[in-house]
Structures are given as structure tokens and as C-alpha cells.
Design an enzyme around this catalytic site. Structure first.
Site, PDB file in Angstrom:
ATOM      1  CG  ASP A 233      -1.967   1.047   1.206  1.00 43.85           C
ATOM      2  OD1 ASP A 233      -2.731   1.063   0.220  1.00 43.85           O
ATOM      3  OD2 ASP A 233      -2.049   1.849   2.141  1.00 43.85           O
TER       4      ASP A 233
ATOM      5  CD  GLU B  94      -5.409   3.253  -1.278  1.00 48.46           C
ATOM      6  OE1 GLU B  94      -5.261   3.416  -0.071  1.00 48.46           O
ATOM      7  OE2 GLU B  94      -6.497   3.412  -1.850  1.00 48.46           O
TER       8      GLU B  94
END
Length: 151
Positions: A27, A70
Site C-alpha cells: 500500500d 490502491e
């Protein structure tokens, strides 16, 4: 979906041949702030460049995919915990050193990485994902820009 199908196939192969397998959940740290400050187009450019850096840092037998918004996932075939630590640190450092050119911006980003391995941490795909996600959360909560392993 394609990523999950490949992951499932690779896990079956690891079980059949008694091989290790590692799952990484990656991440971008503070990604929401980049999106808010520079816009979603720049955020997408960041994700594209981070994905490219990851793909250059892994072997051809490994594969990556986007997981959720994401988060980027990586399956490292035939990789035990020690090898996984080396690979995850290599990915983390490559991203940290890179200057990302997104439109008119030159940005530096870091990533946090959660790691789980088969058969050490879990025996099925869902548990490997959950364990890596928990390890990622720990990396975020304990300072970011780091690699954490599931316990």
C-alpha cells in the site's frame, strides 16, 4: 479476478509439490493525501509507476495485481519467509529511492508491505490474504515505509 485465479492455481501447485509461496499486500503510504493534493490523475500515475517498479523488482515467475483501491498484491512463487523478506525489502527500497514524475510533479512515495507465507502462516488463499492484510495494517500503524510479517 485474473490475479485471484492465478493465485489459486499457484497455491494448488505449491500444495501439490510441497513448495513455499508468499503473498505480499503493498500500500502506498499517505496515498489519500497525494490524491487530495494533486488529484486523481496524479494518484493513478503514482500507482502505475509503483506497479512498474514492483514488476521490475520481482522475478518473471512472480505476478502482481491490483487489490482493492490502491493496494497492490504480489505472489512470490517458491519463496519462503527469509526470501520473502529480502524481496519485500528490495521492493520497498526501490520505491523509496524513486522519483515519480506525474504530469508536472516530481514526487517521492513510500510503501508499507504486509507479508504472509504458505504453509507457515496459512493454508488457503483467503487466510493468506487476511494475514497479509493484518501485517500491512501493523506496518501502517507502526510507522509506515516498512515490511511486517503475519504472526
Amino acid at each position: 479476478r485474473y490475479f485471484l485465479e492465478r493465485f489459486s492455481e499457484e497455491l494448488k501447485r505449491a500444495k501439490k509439490n510441497k513448495l513455499c509461496l508468499t503473498f505480499l499486500m503493498i500500500d502506498v503510504d499517505n496515498f489519500k493525501q497525494f490524491n487530495d493534493r494533486y488529484g486523481h490523475l496524479t494518484g493513478d500515475a503514482i500507482l502505475r509507476q509503483v506497479s512498474k517498479t514492483i514488476s521490475l523488482a520481482v522475478r518473471q515467475i512472480d505476478f502482481i495485481g491490483r487489490y482493492g483501491g490502491e493496494e497492490i498484491s504480489v505472489v512470490l512463487a517458491e519463496t519462503n519467509q527469509d526470501q520473502a523478506n529480502f524481496a519485500a525489502q528490495r521492493i520497498r527500497q526501490a520505491i523509496e529511492l524513486e522519483i515519480i514524475k506525474a504530469y508536472d510533479e516530481k514526487l517521492k512515495v513510500t510503501v508499507s508491505i504486509g507479508v504472509s507465507t504458505f504453509p507457515d502462516n496459512a493454508l488457503n488463499m483467503q487466510d493468506l490474504i487476511e494475514m497479509a492484510d493484518r501485517a500491512l495494517y501493523l506496518a501502517k500503524e507502526t510507522g509506515k515505509n516498512k515490511v511486517c510479517f503475519s504472526a
